[in-house]
Design an enzyme around this catalytic site. Structure first.
Site, PDB file in Angstrom:
ATOM      1  N   HIS A 123      31.642  37.100  44.559  1.00  0.00           N
ATOM      2  CA  HIS A 123      31.996  35.718  44.882  1.00  0.00           C
ATOM      3  C   HIS A 123      30.752  34.953  45.320  1.00  0.00           C
ATOM      4  O   HIS A 123      30.011  35.415  46.187  1.00  0.00           O
ATOM      5  CB  HIS A 123      33.022  35.673  46.019  1.00  0.00           C
ATOM      6  CG  HIS A 123      34.387  36.118  45.605  1.00  0.00           C
ATOM      7  ND1 HIS A 123      35.336  36.555  46.513  1.00  0.00           N
ATOM      8  CD2 HIS A 123      34.979  36.201  44.385  1.00  0.00           C
ATOM      9  CE1 HIS A 123      36.440  36.879  45.866  1.00  0.00           C
ATOM     10  NE2 HIS A 123      36.248  36.676  44.584  1.00  0.00           N
TER      11      HIS A 123
ATOM     12  N   ARG B 164      36.700  42.226  37.494  1.00  0.00           N
ATOM     13  CA  ARG B 164      37.544  41.335  36.703  1.00  0.00           C
ATOM     14  C   ARG B 164      37.787  42.009  35.356  1.00  0.00           C
ATOM     15  O   ARG B 164      36.965  42.797  34.886  1.00  0.00           O
ATOM     16  CB  ARG B 164      36.868  39.981  36.490  1.00  0.00           C
ATOM     17  CG  ARG B 164      36.498  39.241  37.768  1.00  0.00           C
ATOM     18  CD  ARG B 164      35.767  37.946  37.438  1.00  0.00           C
ATOM     19  NE  ARG B 164      35.411  37.196  38.641  1.00  0.00           N
ATOM     20  CZ  ARG B 164      34.247  37.282  39.269  1.00  0.00           C
ATOM     21  NH1 ARG B 164      33.304  38.108  38.800  1.00  0.00           N
ATOM     22  NH2 ARG B 164      34.004  36.566  40.354  1.00  0.00           N
TER      23      ARG B 164
ATOM     24  N   LYS C 184      30.693  36.285  36.519  1.00  0.00           N
ATOM     25  CA  LYS C 184      30.787  34.869  36.175  1.00  0.00           C
ATOM     26  C   LYS C 184      29.427  34.192  36.312  1.00  0.00           C
ATOM     27  O   LYS C 184      28.650  34.525  37.205  1.00  0.00           O
ATOM     28  CB  LYS C 184      31.786  34.168  37.101  1.00  0.00           C
ATOM     29  CG  LYS C 184      33.246  34.429  36.767  1.00  0.00           C
ATOM     30  CD  LYS C 184      34.139  33.575  37.638  1.00  0.00           C
ATOM     31  CE  LYS C 184      35.603  33.733  37.267  1.00  0.00           C
ATOM     32  NZ  LYS C 184      36.473  32.881  38.110  1.00  0.00           N
TER      33      LYS C 184
ATOM     34  N   HIS D  83      44.346  41.452  37.389  1.00  0.00           N
ATOM     35  CA  HIS D  83      43.695  40.867  38.560  1.00  0.00           C
ATOM     36  C   HIS D  83      44.343  41.338  39.858  1.00  0.00           C
ATOM     37  O   HIS D  83      43.717  41.280  40.922  1.00  0.00           O
ATOM     38  CB  HIS D  83      43.736  39.340  38.473  1.00  0.00           C
ATOM     39  CG  HIS D  83      42.504  38.686  39.013  1.00  0.00           C
ATOM     40  ND1 HIS D  83      41.262  38.827  38.431  1.00  0.00           N
ATOM     41  CD2 HIS D  83      42.311  37.904  40.106  1.00  0.00           C
ATOM     42  CE1 HIS D  83      40.367  38.151  39.126  1.00  0.00           C
ATOM     43  NE2 HIS D  83      40.974  37.582  40.150  1.00  0.00           N
TER      44      HIS D  83
ATOM     45  N   TYR E 141      41.456  36.944  51.419  1.00  0.00           N
ATOM     46  CA  TYR E 141      41.919  38.299  51.717  1.00  0.00           C
ATOM     47  C   TYR E 141      42.060  38.511  53.219  1.00  0.00           C
ATOM     48  O   TYR E 141      42.848  39.344  53.663  1.00  0.00           O
ATOM     49  CB  TYR E 141      40.957  39.314  51.095  1.00  0.00           C
ATOM     50  CG  TYR E 141      40.897  39.163  49.601  1.00  0.00           C
ATOM     51  CD1 TYR E 141      41.933  39.630  48.806  1.00  0.00           C
ATOM     52  CD2 TYR E 141      39.844  38.498  48.991  1.00  0.00           C
ATOM     53  CE1 TYR E 141      41.907  39.456  47.433  1.00  0.00           C
ATOM     54  CE2 TYR E 141      39.809  38.321  47.621  1.00  0.00           C
ATOM     55  CZ  TYR E 141      40.846  38.803  46.851  1.00  0.00           C
ATOM     56  OH  TYR E 141      40.823  38.618  45.492  1.00  0.00           O
TER      57      TYR E 141
ATOM     58  N   ARG F 257      42.336  44.011  41.337  1.00  0.00           N
ATOM     59  CA  ARG F 257      41.161  43.468  42.035  1.00  0.00           C
ATOM     60  C   ARG F 257      41.571  42.947  43.413  1.00  0.00           C
ATOM     61  O   ARG F 257      40.871  43.168  44.409  1.00  0.00           O
ATOM     62  CB  ARG F 257      40.550  42.356  41.185  1.00  0.00           C
ATOM     63  CG  ARG F 257      39.342  41.644  41.783  1.00  0.00           C
ATOM     64  CD  ARG F 257      38.767  40.704  40.731  1.00  0.00           C
ATOM     65  NE  ARG F 257      37.896  39.679  41.279  1.00  0.00           N
ATOM     66  CZ  ARG F 257      36.594  39.813  41.464  1.00  0.00           C
ATOM     67  NH1 ARG F 257      36.010  40.975  41.186  1.00  0.00           N
ATOM     68  NH2 ARG F 257      35.864  38.823  41.939  1.00  0.00           N
TER      69      ARG F 257
END
Length: 439
Positions: A411, A291, A315, A385, A420, A388
């Site tokens: 994630h 990110r 995150k 992004h 994806y 990514r």
């Protein structure tokens, strides 16, 4: 507080200022255009009450009075700067489209001499908080909307990332400011469900997406839960409030050839250190799928001793190890030999630096990517992004399993990574329909 709360911005004088024609000249999304138009109309309404009958009547004194009025009412530093920027853009457009006749004095943008009482670039606002908040704790900034205590609310969100905390704080501030413009005594303990419904209707009229509305509701729900615990409110006006279903947006990856061209393009006129830094940033974005916030927070010690992996703080303060591609390793190694050309006492241990020696920010990365897109001939550009997305999609297309991609991307929910898979299925469908004779 009345459930009819809404922004009462009179539009008298807007036609004399040719606001609609200015709005059509703005190159931005419809939502952004509506927001800028509202900011401009709010300013014009004030200027008209001060005697301005046309743009030519406006001077710096009128605008200073407008800014003082905003600040004295309690609007946040960001909102004051945003509205002043909208006015400045308008007058720049007006001057371009209204050339003075021969012998007349050239028009000057009246915003040029206007200063805000407090800027978001003050040292306290920009102080390093070790990721507690995106901005420093500034007494003046935090003193705005004091009845709502937005700073204390932001600091209470300890389980969220700095970006999420800042977004939730801003969402609450925008709601409080909307109530302020309604002319009522806005305070958390006076907010009703009717107020929240009216605000959501206002967002809908502005063209806000369901994703934006859902986040605003989530922020307000989180805020009022916190306010009740602190005895700042007695009810939660968002209770049983319907959250709109958000449409899952599929990523829009770039193809492999386009990414290669984008990452390897260089500006021949840029200093050697900048070319090296930009190449390193782009290689990391695509080669490791980080990110943009993760790229900006990388430090010298983030890279392993053998220069094959990066230790990344993602995150929710979740740490992960990601591999470095060979081109990324080479680009970082080259950049480190030139880093001292811009490093200074403010650099700290940051891996990537700006021209002033400070750690690069999100805007720095977006800017260097825009320049790379222009050199690579990518029409419409792209955003960090997207690299990514491209990283994950290309892994999926080339046989990587979903679990591995989930770990690489950081994630926490496998459903996020499944997007994806859908992208790859769409590509398979496209290949089938374009090549099979009976498709």
């Amino acid at each position: 507080m009345s459930g009819e709360a809404k922004t009462r911005v009179p539009k008298q004088g807007a036609s004399r200022f040719d606001v609609e024609r200015h709005a059509r000249s703005l190159r931005c999304s419809d939502i952004a255009r509506a927001a800028r138009l509202a900011d401009l109309e709010h300013a014009i309404a004030h200027l008209v009450t001060r005697g301005a009958q046309s743009p030519a009547d406006v001077d710096a004194g009128m605008l200073e009075d407008y800014v003082w009025n905003l600040e004295n009412t309690g609007f946040t530093v960001e909102t004051v700067e945003q509205r002043l920027a909208a006015v400045s853009t308008y007058f720049a457009w007006f001057i371009r489209t209204n050339k003075p006749a021969r012998g007349q004095e050239a028009l000057v943008n009246p915003v040029r001499g206007v200063r805000v009482a407090h800027s978001s670039s003050c040292p306290a606002c920009k102080a390093n908080t070790n990721d507690t908040t995106l901005k420093g704790q500034c007494a003046i900034r935090d003193g705005r909307l004091s009845a709502w205590q937005p700073s204390a609310f932001e600091l209470s969100l300890t389980a969220s990332s700095a970006n999420t905390r800042a977004a939730y704080r801003r969402d609450v501030e925008l709601f409080a400011e909307w109530l302020l413009e309604a002319g009522d005594d806005a305070a958390p303990n006076r907010v009703t469900k009717e107020d929240v419904r009216a605000y959501l209707a206002h967002l809908h009229d502005r063209g806000a997406t369901s994703r934006t509305v859902a986040r605003r509701i989530a922020a307000l729900r989180r805020y009022f839960g916190w306010a009740i615990r602190r005895n700042m409110a007695s009810i939660d006006p968002t209770e049983a409030m319907h959250t709109p279903k958000t449409k899952g947006r599929l990523p829009r990856p770039l193809d492999e050839q386009t990414v290669t061209t984008l990452v390897t393009t260089e500006d021949p006129d840029a200093p050697t250190w900048r070319r090296a830094r930009d190449r390193a940033a782009l290689e990391i974005l695509y080669g490791s799928g980080l990110r943009v916030s993760e790229v900006c927070s990388l430090e010298l010690q983030s890279m392993s001793s053998d220069k094959t992996t990066l230790r990344v703080m993602g995150k929710g303060s979740k740490e992960r190890i990601v591999p470095l591609s060979s081109p990324a390793t080479a680009a970082i190694t080259h950049w480190l030999t030139l880093r001292n050309e811009v490093a200074n006492e403010t650099s700290g241990n940051a891996l990537l630096l700006s021209s002033r020696g400070k750690p690069v920010g999100r805007r720095d990365v977006a800017r260097l990517l825009d320049e790379a897109c222009e050199r690579a001939g990518i029409v419409g550009g792209t955003h960090p992004h997207a690299l990514r997305h491209s990283f994950a999609t290309h892994l999926m297309d080339n046989g990587a399993d979903t679990r591995s991609i989930q770990e690489l991307l950081g994630h926490s929910d496998a459903a996020t990574t499944q997007r994806y898979t859908h992208v790859s299925k769409e590509r398979l469908r496209l290949a089938y329909t374009e090549t099979h004779p009976r498709a």
